[in-house]
Design an enzyme around this catalytic site. Structure first.
Site, PDB file in Angstrom:
ATOM      1  N   HIS A  58       0.440 -30.018  87.062  1.00  0.00           N
ATOM      2  CA  HIS A  58       1.503 -29.262  87.536  1.00  0.00           C
ATOM      3  C   HIS A  58       2.245 -29.684  88.662  1.00  0.00           C
ATOM      4  CE1 HIS A  58      -1.025 -26.988  90.992  1.00  0.00           C
ATOM      5  NE2 HIS A  58      -1.891 -26.723  89.417  1.00  0.00           N
ATOM      6  N   HIS A 153       3.937 -30.512  84.285  1.00  0.00           N
ATOM      7  CA  HIS A 153       3.895 -28.969  83.898  1.00  0.00           C
ATOM      8  C   HIS A 153       5.068 -27.522  84.870  1.00  0.00           C
ATOM      9  CE1 HIS A 153       0.756 -30.220  80.437  1.00  0.00           C
ATOM     10  NE2 HIS A 153       1.606 -31.326  80.918  1.00  0.00           N
ATOM     11  N   ASP A 158       7.985 -25.137  80.977  1.00  0.00           N
ATOM     12  CA  ASP A 158       7.617 -25.447  79.654  1.00  0.00           C
ATOM     13  C   ASP A 158       7.816 -23.757  78.778  1.00  0.00           C
ATOM     14  OD1 ASP A 158       6.307 -27.585  80.557  1.00  0.00           O
ATOM     15  OD2 ASP A 158       4.123 -26.800  80.784  1.00  0.00           O
TER      16      ASP A 158
END
Length: 241
Positions: A58, A153, A158
């Site tokens: 992330h 991410h 998302d």
């Protein structure tokens, strides 16, 4: 119908072992349409470090989160927002488990007691596309959803992508659960359902190429499910009739 597509990013993989939520993204759908009424939070994980493997996924560092609120500071806002909605998440047990553990620390109830059900879009995708890759990137590619901006991410990005994926996966429901938006009014001025049985729908004939393509698709699905497709099970009954 109000639905919230939700995604989280975390310090690691195990809520029960003390990992914490560090990002939450929520996208609202009402009657399957994006409303723009979204929520996005970055959260400080308190005394929990971010695992290096998770950070590679992330890209969120503990330094970036230094001035961000803790979960307890945003809990009421989040719970008010989620109240009564159907929750959609990809691999829902992961996100729900983390939310429940954060709420447990605050002496609050489970998220499943607050929302009107939870839909796991990963389980949906596995049922629709057996034997295929069903991660978010793979689904975006398969369903024509643009994910070119997804270098890391990110919870909100998302959730936005997953909302598009979900709408594409369930597009046929538009016809099966049609709502009258400009519809016919009854004597009391209220909208009433239109009786679709009065319409005669044309049934176009398939070309030979279309029939062959259809048979090839059925063969692929049959192979992926190892002969357990419903139509194969019903063939003996159809032949007997």
């Amino acid at each position: 119908m109000r639905q919230i597509v939700l995604d989280t990013e975390t310090t690691g993989l195990s809520a029960l072992d003390g990992d914490r939520i560090i990002e939450i993204g929520c996208v609202e759908l009402v009657n399957r349409k994006l409303t723009g009424n979204n929520r996005h939070f970055y959260l400080h994980p308190e005394d929990r470090a971010i695992h290096e493997d998770a950070q590679r996924v992330h890209g969120i560092s503990i330094e970036f989160l230094a001035d961000k609120p803790k979960f307890r500071a945003i809990a009421d806002d989040l719970l008010d927002y989620l109240q009564g909605a159907e929750l959609l998440a990809h691999n829902a047990p992961f996100d729900v488990g983390f939310l429940n553990e954060e709420l447990r620390r605050l002496g609050r109830g489970k998220i499943t007691d607050l929302v009107d059900g939870v839909v796991d879009t990963l389980a949906m995708a596995k049922e629709m596309f057996p034997g295929k890759r069903n991660g978010l990137d793979a689904l975006c590619d398969r369903l024509g959803v643009d994910n070119s901006g997804r270098n890391f991410h990110g919870a909100l990005l998302d959730a936005e992508l997953l909302a598009d994926v979900y709408i594409n996966m369930t597009r046929g429901q538009n016809a099966l659960a049609m709502e009258v938006e400009s519809g016919e009014a009854g004597a009391d001025g209220q909208l009433v359902a239109v009786d679709l049985s009065r319409f005669e729908l044309p049934v176009p004939a398939l070309s030979e190429a279309e029939l062959q393509a259809h048979q090839a698709l059925l063969a692929d699905l049959d192979k992926a499910s190892k002969g357990k497709t419903v139509w194969r099970q019903l063939e003996p009954q159809a032949a007997a009739a």
